[in-house]
Design an enzyme around this catalytic site. Structure first.
Site, PDB file in Angstrom:
ATOM      1  N   ASP A 131     -58.781   6.490  10.802  1.00 38.53           N
ATOM      2  CA  ASP A 131     -58.299   5.191  10.342  1.00 38.53           C
ATOM      3  C   ASP A 131     -57.505   4.515  11.457  1.00 38.53           C
ATOM      4  O   ASP A 131     -56.926   5.180  12.332  1.00 38.53           O
ATOM      5  CB  ASP A 131     -57.381   5.356   9.129  1.00 38.53           C
ATOM      6  N   ARG A 132     -57.429   3.196  11.384  1.00 36.75           N
ATOM      7  CA  ARG A 132     -56.705   2.426  12.401  1.00 36.75           C
ATOM      8  C   ARG A 132     -55.274   2.934  12.587  1.00 36.75           C
ATOM      9  O   ARG A 132     -54.787   3.070  13.708  1.00 36.75           O
ATOM     10  CB  ARG A 132     -56.697   0.945  11.999  1.00 36.75           C
TER      11      ARG A 132
END
Length: 286
Positions: A131-132
């Protein structure tokens, strides 16, 4: 072109021999069109009967990057690299791949730039993504064939997370199905209608307010660790989607710090560790 070399140990049809080596039908089709197959330095077809001791050489086709990717120069923290893989450490708040909200300056575009500068004629394929807001180890295969091969291999992934509250269990297993939340295209939730998801954790330490956990994923559902930890009442510090905002912390304190797998070509055990980004010293865990 990248090259694979093998020595036959018995009589066999070349096509069957290559399937046994993990070369998929899709990859073999691409090799026939744009690569080459040689036995004892002579060009052959997949119908060739090979004998014990024959030298089999496979030239993999070159690959062309998608026009949607814009190579970008960045300082990469490379943890491991050989002819077949490049493993790097991603910082938090960087996309692994382009998204609608963040179209460029992604990690895959930085790795693509690096490979182009090194004269590679293939492209990076994302094996593991984060995930970012999650930091840590990301594996890229340097060819579609290797991406397929490693997808047939078990990749053990271990994470560190700082969570709200003092976790009282030394070890824990979370088996709770995860589905897309009905009210969101991004958010996930534990639901009886979801897909099976399995996470295990080990308590490491706490500061009376927050705890450090080591986690292992046994399935790979979207946002799995974040959803599972919130489900047991210990959301990750900084995770505003599944917990709440924490002053001074702009992303979830979650890091993939260790991966291990058997290299599909060399058969060596690869064990990669990214140093710990978080430590318990009051709330100062960055």
């Amino acid at each position: 072109m990248k090259v694979l070399q093998y020595i036959a140990t018995s009589s066999n049809v070349l096509k069957t021999f290559l399937y046994d080596k993990g070369i998929s039908r899709k990859s073999l089709s691409a090799i026939k069109q744009n690569g080459a197959l040689l036995v004892n330095k002579e060009y052959v077809t997949v119908r060739k009967i090979i004998q014990e001791g024959d030298e089999v050489t496979v030239y993999l086709p070159n690959e062309t990057p998608s026009p949607n990717l814009e190579p970008v120069e960045m300082d990469l923290k490379i943890l491991y690299e050989d002819e077949w893989f490049i493993i790097v450490s991603k910082s938090a708040m960087m996309n692994t791949a382009p998204s609608r909200e963040h179209r460029h300056n992604s990690l895959v575009e930085a790795v693509l730039y690096y490979m182009i500068q090194n004269g590679e004629q293939t492209i990076p394929h994302i094996v593991t993504r984060l995930d970012r807001g999650t930091s840590g180890i990301v594996i890229f295969a340097k060819h579609q064939l290797l991406h397929h091969m490693i997808s047939e291999t078990t990749v053990n992934k271990y994470y560190l997370a700082v969570v709200h509250g003092v976790v009282k269990q030394k070890y824990g297993k979370i088996e709770a199905p995860i589905a897309r939340a009905k009210h969101s295209i991004i958010e996930r939730e534990v639901s009886p209608d979801g897909k099976f998801a399995h996470t295990e954790y080990e308590y490491l330490s706490d500061d009376s307010q927050n705890s450090m956990l080591k986690l292992q994923l046994f399935t790979g559902r979207t946002h799995q660790i974040r959803v599972h930890l919130a489900h047991i009442g210990h959301p990750i510090v900084g995770d505003s989607l599944y917990g709440f905002k924490t002053k001074g912390i702009g992303h979830q304190l979650l890091q993939c710090y260790n991966v291990e797998f058997e290299h599909p070509i060399t058969k060596n055990k690869i064990n990669i560790i990214d140093e710990m980004h978080y430590n318990l010293a009051g709330i100062d865990m960055l």
